[in-house]
Design a protein around this motif. Structure first.
Motif, PDB file in Angstrom:
ATOM      1  N   MET A 163      36.639  43.358  41.599  1.00  0.00           N
ATOM      2  CA  MET A 163      36.775  42.084  40.938  1.00  0.00           C
ATOM      3  C   MET A 163      35.284  41.429  41.188  1.00  0.00           C
ATOM      4  O   MET A 163      34.870  40.779  40.147  1.00  0.00           O
ATOM      5  CB  MET A 163      37.909  41.262  41.472  1.00  0.00           C
ATOM      6  N   ALA A 164      34.842  41.569  42.201  1.00  0.00           N
ATOM      7  CA  ALA A 164      33.391  40.762  42.449  1.00  0.00           C
ATOM      8  C   ALA A 164      32.217  41.404  41.580  1.00  0.00           C
ATOM      9  O   ALA A 164      31.503  40.737  40.959  1.00  0.00           O
ATOM     10  CB  ALA A 164      33.075  40.859  44.092  1.00  0.00           C
ATOM     11  N   ARG A 165      32.448  42.766  41.572  1.00  0.00           N
ATOM     12  CA  ARG A 165      31.223  43.482  40.573  1.00  0.00           C
ATOM     13  C   ARG A 165      31.641  42.995  39.152  1.00  0.00           C
ATOM     14  O   ARG A 165      30.650  42.469  38.227  1.00  0.00           O
ATOM     15  CB  ARG A 165      31.467  44.811  40.733  1.00  0.00           C
ATOM     16  N   ALA A 166      32.660  42.915  38.793  1.00  0.00           N
ATOM     17  CA  ALA A 166      33.234  42.558  37.398  1.00  0.00           C
ATOM     18  C   ALA A 166      32.987  41.250  36.910  1.00  0.00           C
ATOM     19  O   ALA A 166      32.629  40.899  35.735  1.00  0.00           O
ATOM     20  CB  ALA A 166      34.646  43.014  36.968  1.00  0.00           C
ATOM     21  N   LEU A 167      32.986  40.181  38.091  1.00  0.00           N
ATOM     22  CA  LEU A 167      32.606  38.968  37.930  1.00  0.00           C
ATOM     23  C   LEU A 167      31.206  38.696  37.887  1.00  0.00           C
ATOM     24  O   LEU A 167      30.864  37.279  37.843  1.00  0.00           O
ATOM     25  CB  LEU A 167      33.376  37.937  38.814  1.00  0.00           C
ATOM     26  N   ASP A 168      30.527  39.419  38.085  1.00  0.00           N
ATOM     27  CA  ASP A 168      28.838  39.384  38.591  1.00  0.00           C
ATOM     28  C   ASP A 168      28.194  39.073  37.225  1.00  0.00           C
ATOM     29  O   ASP A 168      27.901  40.001  36.519  1.00  0.00           O
ATOM     30  CB  ASP A 168      28.342  40.579  39.253  1.00  0.00           C
ATOM     31  N   GLN A 169      27.766  37.748  36.949  1.00  0.00           N
ATOM     32  CA  GLN A 169      27.208  37.579  35.643  1.00  0.00           C
ATOM     33  C   GLN A 169      25.733  38.084  35.565  1.00  0.00           C
ATOM     34  O   GLN A 169      25.086  37.970  34.426  1.00  0.00           O
ATOM     35  CB  GLN A 169      27.078  35.969  35.673  1.00  0.00           C
ATOM     36  N   THR A 170      25.099  38.447  36.596  1.00  0.00           N
ATOM     37  CA  THR A 170      23.717  38.761  36.784  1.00  0.00           C
ATOM     38  C   THR A 170      23.623  40.268  36.021  1.00  0.00           C
ATOM     39  O   THR A 170      22.557  40.743  35.706  1.00  0.00           O
ATOM     40  CB  THR A 170      23.131  38.756  38.192  1.00  0.00           C
ATOM     41  N   THR A 171      24.696  40.986  35.829  1.00  0.00           N
ATOM     42  CA  THR A 171      24.723  42.318  35.443  1.00  0.00           C
ATOM     43  C   THR A 171      25.048  42.363  33.942  1.00  0.00           C
ATOM     44  O   THR A 171      25.294  43.205  33.351  1.00  0.00           O
ATOM     45  CB  THR A 171      25.612  43.054  36.136  1.00  0.00           C
ATOM     46  N   GLY A 172      25.200  40.986  33.284  1.00  0.00           N
ATOM     47  CA  GLY A 172      25.601  40.905  31.984  1.00  0.00           C
ATOM     48  C   GLY A 172      26.944  40.127  31.868  1.00  0.00           C
ATOM     49  O   GLY A 172      27.175  39.504  32.416  1.00  0.00           O
TER      50      GLY A 172
END
Lengths: 157, 139
Positions: free
Chosen positions: A62-71
């Motif tokens: 979830m943290a990865r999917a919510l990471d706005q820095t990756t797009g």
């Protein structure tokens, strides 16, 4: 020794009841305990271990999917992980975690980024808190057994 | 001995015969839980992580399960698709679909249509599974 055992048993009883009263646990945890016996003495610990592994993995997803820095935020991946976590928390009786997943799911569906981030932080806190509390409960069980006593059945109702 | 037998008839604690069960669920916790319940009610179990694995297990024609517990929502091949494929392969095992409380009547009916013998909502327990299995064995 009897006095020590009685004291430990009382502590165990009170602590167990408090976990239910404070909504950390629900009836499904009681059902889980019923499935443990001398033939499978570590059953509850095994299942909880699977649950906490799930928490780590899904929260990371979830943290990865919510990471706005990756797009762009991937709400569907977040939603899928929330759905899984809701299922596992429900299976072990982790009431607060399950309740958080319900709100989290709503925020995912609404694509509410701030709401999702808040829920993620709360879920992380809640599962870690539950893990600590259950560890304390299992330690009490161990102390009772080591003192030569029997772990009492606790009637929640 | 006859007293024990009488008690078993009033409130059975085991299935009427030892069952060989396939548990199909993408969730490891549910697989563990359901395997434990099956063990307690007198069965032995094997697990599959999704519908496709369940189908593959039956492909060579050697699989022989008395009962399949089939989760509804799974990645790859879901419960309904897997059930349909198994029935097309002439698998005659009892298949109990495992749904969630959130599934409405329409979703449950659609799952039943795939070829289930019955449906149960999670969480499964000895109390809801055992009478159903014994009832299906009688039928």
């Amino acid at each position: 020794m009897d006095a020590l055992i009685s004291q430990l048993q009382r502590q165990f009883r009170d602590y167990t009841i408090s976990l239910y009263q404070q909504d950390f646990l629900d009836d499904q945890f009681t059902e889980l305990k019923k499935l443990q016996d001398d033939g499978s003495p570590d059953f509850v610990a095994e299942v909880l271990s699977l649950f906490f592994e799930d928490c780590v993995k899904l929260i990371s997803n979830m943290a990865r999917a919510l990471d706005q820095t990756t797009g762009a935020v991937d709400f569907s991946t977040v939603g899928a992980s929330v759905h899984q976590l809701k299922g596992s928390s429900s299976s072990v009786g982790a009431k607060r975690v399950k309740a958080l997943c319900v709100s989290f799911k709503d925020f995912c569906e609404a694509q509410n980024f701030e709401g999702c981030v808040r829920c993620l932080q709360q879920v992380d806190i809640e599962y870690k808190t539950l893990k600590t509390k259950l560890q304390d409960l299992f330690n009490l069980e161990k102390q009772i057994i080591q003192a030569g006593g029997i772990v009492p059945q606790v009637d929640i109702n | 001995m006859s007293e024990v037998r009488d008690i078993e008839q009033i409130k059975p604690t085991k299935t009427k015969k030892i069952l060989n069960v396939l548990i199909v669920d993408d969730d490891a916790i549910n697989r563990r839980l359901h395997a434990r319940i099956i063990n307690l009610i007198g069965g032995v179990s094997q697990t599959a992580e999704n519908g496709e694995e369940a189908v593959i297990l039956h492909r060579d024609g050697n699989a022989s399960f008395d009962l399949i517990l089939m989760d509804k929502e799974m990645p790859e091949t879901d419960g309904a698709s897997a059930t349909k494929k198994l029935r097309e392969m002439k698998v005659t095992s009892m298949i109990i679909g495992v749904t969630t409380l959130a599934d409405n009547e329409e979703k449950r009916a659609a799952f039943m249509e795939a070829g289930l013998n019955h449906c149960l909502a999670k969480p499964l327990s000895k109390e809801n599974l055992l009478p159903l299995i014994n009832h299906l064995l009688d039928a």
